[in-house]
Design a protein around this motif. Structure first.
Motif, PDB file in Angstrom:
ATOM      1  N   ARG A 243       0.891   4.243  -2.821  1.00 54.92           N
ATOM      2  CA  ARG A 243       0.680   5.645  -2.470  1.00 54.92           C
ATOM      3  C   ARG A 243       1.819   6.520  -2.982  1.00 54.92           C
ATOM      4  O   ARG A 243       1.616   7.666  -3.357  1.00 54.92           O
TER       5      ARG A 243
ATOM      6  N   ASP B 227       0.011  13.325   1.039  1.00 52.56           N
ATOM      7  CA  ASP B 227      -0.255  11.934   1.447  1.00 52.56           C
ATOM      8  C   ASP B 227      -0.027  10.939   0.333  1.00 52.56           C
ATOM      9  O   ASP B 227      -0.066   9.736   0.562  1.00 52.56           O
ATOM     10  N   GLY B 228       0.182  11.391  -0.893  1.00 54.09           N
ATOM     11  CA  GLY B 228       0.352  10.480  -2.003  1.00 54.09           C
ATOM     12  C   GLY B 228      -0.985  10.019  -2.530  1.00 54.09           C
ATOM     13  O   GLY B 228      -2.043  10.604  -2.268  1.00 54.09           O
ATOM     14  N   HIS B 229      -0.930   8.914  -3.326  1.00 54.81           N
ATOM     15  CA  HIS B 229      -2.141   8.371  -3.935  1.00 54.81           C
ATOM     16  C   HIS B 229      -3.016   7.769  -2.848  1.00 54.81           C
ATOM     17  O   HIS B 229      -2.549   7.037  -1.988  1.00 54.81           O
ATOM     18  N   ASP B 230      -4.290   8.107  -2.876  1.00 60.11           N
ATOM     19  CA  ASP B 230      -5.209   7.645  -1.843  1.00 60.11           C
ATOM     20  C   ASP B 230      -5.575   6.192  -2.120  1.00 60.11           C
ATOM     21  O   ASP B 230      -6.380   5.898  -3.015  1.00 60.11           O
ATOM     22  N   VAL B 231      -4.973   5.278  -1.360  1.00 60.32           N
ATOM     23  CA  VAL B 231      -5.235   3.852  -1.493  1.00 60.32           C
ATOM     24  C   VAL B 231      -5.880   3.387  -0.207  1.00 60.32           C
ATOM     25  O   VAL B 231      -5.309   3.559   0.879  1.00 60.32           O
TER      26      VAL B 231
ATOM     27  N   ARG C 257       0.845  -1.216   0.000  1.00 63.19           N
ATOM     28  CA  ARG C 257       0.000   0.000   0.000  1.00 63.19           C
ATOM     29  C   ARG C 257       0.871   1.253   0.000  1.00 63.19           C
ATOM     30  O   ARG C 257       0.550   2.231  -0.691  1.00 63.19           O
ATOM     31  N   ASP C 258       1.969   1.187   0.745  1.00 66.43           N
ATOM     32  CA  ASP C 258       2.860   2.346   0.744  1.00 66.43           C
ATOM     33  C   ASP C 258       3.482   2.565  -0.629  1.00 66.43           C
ATOM     34  O   ASP C 258       3.670   3.718  -1.066  1.00 66.43           O
TER      35      ASP C 258
ATOM     36  N   PHE D  25      -5.239  12.385  -6.123  1.00 68.21           N
ATOM     37  CA  PHE D  25      -3.866  12.258  -5.664  1.00 68.21           C
ATOM     38  C   PHE D  25      -3.517  13.490  -4.823  1.00 68.21           C
ATOM     39  O   PHE D  25      -3.721  14.631  -5.249  1.00 68.21           O
TER      40      PHE D  25
ATOM     41  N   PRO E  86       1.705   5.498  -8.220  1.00 68.47           N
ATOM     42  CA  PRO E  86       0.483   4.799  -8.676  1.00 68.47           C
ATOM     43  C   PRO E  86       0.761   3.728  -9.711  1.00 68.47           C
ATOM     44  O   PRO E  86      -0.058   2.809  -9.890  1.00 68.47           O
TER      45      PRO E  86
END
Length: 856
Positions: free
Chosen positions: A319, A347-351, A315-316, A343, A322
């Motif tokens: 994020r 926080d980066g890409h919301d996963v 997940r990290d 995005f 992508p």
């Protein structure tokens, strides 16, 4: 020839690549050689089989000593066994030095995955169990550690083994109980402590040697308990055992004096700490709440938190990038997040976090984010029953030159776990992957693995020990292919499963892995029967007979060897038949010198044995060539005549005959059950063969022995007195069992046992001594013989007083007659039959045996 430093292919070198283990051990890869290694084998041209094909290497034979036998493992005609000569007997095995033990222990560990080393997670909340185990082992006590799969038993055993290295004089011995019996573990313990190459001691010497071993034995994945565990502990009184098992394994007996230590799950705090160590950072509040729900659902098993840490690491990566798993096809699969998701630069890409269901069964989600080579490895593992092939085999199996790095991916996600010296799928992973569709092509994956292992096991650079180390994957491929095997067509090659079993079985025997050897032989025999490869089926029967003889199972050895001899006799395999008869003669020698039917290894009748109505040669008579046997009075009764039941017999002879017949009936029933499938194959061969049958050129009769006067036995030449063409009858045992060699002048009106029909040319002159039946100068009558009316006096066994002495000269017959070669009263043998009936055979319905009455 070094398989990795080959010259051009124009010089006839192996075009399929060298030993993959050598490539992995060197630590570097040659793209060109790896591409050749992963290249499939080219099809063989049936018209020009010698052009462009490498020459086949010589068959490797290995000699080893098992007990008092000398075994020569012959991959071509079958193994040969003989009593070990005194000069070939090895000395008493000696123990390894401490440095040698350390080197062997290092080599027995699972191979390190390719790439950077994985971080070692700490052992949390196990300090109390750790100290108790070390304290009990230091006192010489044996302990059983019981915990569910995924509770961290193997990690705890590794830590305890490191702390107990200097406790015992023979150090620490690590063993694996996966698919191992008590006897197998005793031999594994012997091989780990004693230096005895190509020597497998018998049971008595084995117990004597392991009795002197003083070591801490760490035994993981034990699969038995009760009496079998007691046998293992009693055989090694100087060893302290640390046994790890799951709760579903049978408990030890009350007299075993094993200390019980139970291993449960981690607490909530321990689970969160392990998850943080696995992720490598502090958890957020959302992740901590998710981990709390996971702890409640998984009952605190450490394996689930390590797999959950792999999910959070993936997940990290998503994020941060992508497109991190685009090359693996993650975003193209079902359930993938939308590409246009918002995005955030901070926080980066919301996963989103994985669901609780994915956290409890994360195998499918974890595998979807791995490389294609890793997913292909998982498909092979699911097809092989959870067995992970060695990482050096993955480039050839998967078709990727860098597929050996897939093991590091699987180990980093905790999808595999070490078992002994190899890896298996972790607990619950196989079921989760099968649900996700990884078991759709199980047959194709097993077929590919069998093709690769058949080539690899037969490579000249691969030793028997390395084939034995890969035994579980080999046998798993065989197990999958046996049920789906069908007879091969006339234009098709043999079954790949037969080829794999045929290639791996001699290596298992030479590597002293005899439990694996037996499993491979039985699977090979079954798949050879299903595919219709009779020659290979005969080989597997022969090897099973050799293995049974080595284990002291004489009845099973006799049945297997007779089945092999019958099949090879039908195929005119002279060398294989000779090898089988040699082993069968050794079985007869070990069982008292007599084969079934009261015959010795050479085929002669034993005087004290009973005369059956239908006697067979030592190798057995195929059903397609045997004369029809007379009907039995009852289906479950074997009617026979026992020597010593007539006049002059000793008391108690009848009771001994009944007991002997009962044992013989049981042995015959066991052998008949094994030969049922073999005789069907022989019948098929006899029905489909042309007139030039193999039985016309190969004689399967027992060898004739020399008579007392230096001549042959009665079946070789006709009797020189009386009727021409009649054969000698067996001597009548008189009192005390001494055969009466004098001629019996008592006339008989029944049919002669020498021929099934009267002679076409009767003798013109009377014989000088009485014969078995009266001769006349008239043509034989077509009427059946009638019995004479009973006389006033009962017949006696004494010769008439008017008969001439036996020493009187006999005038030669003026009209020679050709002797009849038939020795059965039921008529001439069928065409193509090479079997010869025993001298005790008689017409159906007529009494047989030495004490039978001469009148009908």
């Amino acid at each position: 020839m070094d398989p990795m430093n080959r010259g051009p292919e124009d010089f006839g070198h192996d075009p399929y690549g060298g030993d993959p283990y050598d490539r992995a051990d060197r630590g570097h890869h040659d793209d060109e050689s790896d591409a050749r290694a992963s290249r499939p084998r080219p099809p063989r041209d049936p018209l020009t089989p010698d052009f462009g094909q490498p020459s086949q290497g010589l068959a490797r034979t290995v000699q080893l000593v098992s007990g008092d036998f000398l075994l020569t493992v012959n991959p071509v005609d079958g193994s040969e066994i003989e009593p070990c000569p005194p000069g070939e007997r090895p000395g008493r095995p000696v123990k390894y030095a401490p440095a040698e033990r350390a080197e062997m222990a290092r080599a027995a560990r699972p191979p390190l995955p390719a790439g950077p080393p994985l971080p070692r997670l700490p052992l949390l909340e196990r300090q109390e169990e750790h100290e108790r185990l070390v304290r009990l082992l230091a006192r010489g006590r044996s302990v059983r550690l019981t915990g569910p799969s995924g509770s961290g038993r193997t990690a705890l055993l590794d830590t305890v083994a490191e702390d107990c290295a200097d406790i015992a004089p023979d150090g620490v011995v690590r063993l694996s109980g996966h698919r191992r019996s008590s006897n197998d573990l005793l031999y594994d313990l012997f091989a780990a402590v004693y230096n005895a190459p190509l020597h497998r001691p018998d049971r008595a010497l084995l117990l004597e040697l392991v009795h002197d071993i003083g070591a801490v034995v760490v035994l993981d994945d034990l699969e038995f308990g009760g009496a079998a565990l007691d046998e293992l502990l009693e055989a090694t009184p100087e060893c302290a055992f640390l046994v790890a098992a799951t709760p579903d394994v049978a408990a030890p007996s009350a007299d075993s004096h094993l200390e019980e230590v139970f291993l449960g799950g981690l607490g909530r705090g321990g689970g969160l700490e392990l998850l943080e160590r696995s992720v490598g950072r502090v958890l957020t509040d959302e992740e901590a709440n998710w981990a709390g729900d996971l702890w409640f659902e998984s009952e605190g098993l450490p394996l689930r938190f390590v797999q959950a840490g792999a999910l959070l690491r993936q997940r990290d990566q998503l994020r941060a990038d992508p497109n991190a798993f685009d090359e693996f096809g993650y975003f193209g699969g079902p359930g993938a997040p939308p590409v246009d998701a918002p995005f955030d630069a901070e926080d980066g890409h919301d996963v989103p976090l994985p669901s609780l269901a994915d956290g409890a069964a994360p195998a499918a989600l974890l595998a979807s984010r791995l490389s294609e080579s890793a997913r292909a490895t998982l498909r092979f593992a699911v097809a092989l029953g959870g067995e992970i092939p060695h990482q050096a085999h993955l480039p050839a199996l998967v078709g990727d030159t860098h597929a050996d790095a897939a093991l590091a991916e699987l180990a980093g996600c905790a999808l595999v776990t070490p078992v002994g010296g190899r890896y298996r799928l972790a607990s619950g992973v196989q079921e989760q992957l099968a649900t996700a569709g990884y078991a759709d092509d199980t047959g194709g994956q097993a077929h590919t693995a069998a093709q690769h292992y058949a080539w690899w096991a037969g490579h000249p650079s691969v030793g028997p020990e390395r084939v034995a180390a890969e035994a579980d994957a080999l046998l798993a491929a065989l197990t999958v292919l046996v049920p789906v095997t069908t007879p091969a067509g006339p234009d098709e090659e043999g079954s790949v499963a037969v080829l794999l079993a045929r290639t791996a079985a001699p290596a298992f025997a030479a590597g002293l892995s005899w439990t694996v050897w037996e499993r491979c032989l039985r699977a090979g025999q079954e798949v050879a029967r299903l595919s219709g490869e009779v020659a290979e089926e005969a080989y597997f029967h022969h090897e099973l007979g050799i293995l049974a003889l080595l284990g002291g199972q004489l009845d099973r050895a006799r049945a297997e060897l007779e089945a092999s001899i019958a099949l090879r006799g039908a195929l005119a395999d002279k060398r294989g038949t000779i090898a089988g008869r040699r082993a069968l003669a050794l079985v007869a020698d070990r069982s008292g010198g007599a084969l079934p039917g009261g015959r010795t290894a050479a085929g002669e009748e034993v005087p004290a044995a009973r005369y059956e109505e239908s006697a067979s040669p030592p190798g057995g008579v195929p059903a397609a060539f045997a004369p029809p046997a007379p009907p039995l009075p009852e289906p479950d009764t074997l009617v026979s005549r026992q020597a010593g039941t007539g006049p002059g017999a000793k008391p108690g002879g009848a009771r001994r005959a009944v007991l002997t017949g009962t044992r013989r009936n049981l042995v015959a029933a066991g052998a008949g059950a094994l030969l049922a499938a073999v005789l069907g194959t022989v019948v098929t061969l006899g029905a489909t063969s042309n007139n030039d049958t193999p039985s016309d050129s190969v004689n399967v009769n027992p060898s004739a022995s020399q008579g007392e006067d230096g001549g042959g036995i009665g079946a070789d030449e006709a009797d020189q007195g009386g009727d021409a063409g009649s054969t000698r009858r067996p001597a009548d045992p008189g009192k005390d069992g001494i055969p009466n060699t004098s001629d019996d002048p008592t006339p008989s009106t029944g049919p002669s046992s020498g021929s099934g029909k009267p002679s076409d040319k009767p003798s013109d002159k009377p014989s000088g001594k009485p014969s078995d039946k009266p001769t006349t100068s008239k043509s034989p009558s077509t009427k059946p013989p009638t019995s004479k009316p009973p006389t006033s006096k009962p017949p006696t066994s004494k010769p008439p007083t008017s008969s001439p002495p036996p020493s009187s000269p006999e005038p030669p017959s003026t009209t020679p007659s050709s002797p009849d070669t038939s020795n059965s009263a039921s008529g001439p043998a069928p065409s193509g039959s090479s079997a010869m009936s025993s001298p005790a055979d008689s017409a159906p319905g007529s009494p047989s045996g030495p004490d039978a009455s001469s009148t009908i």
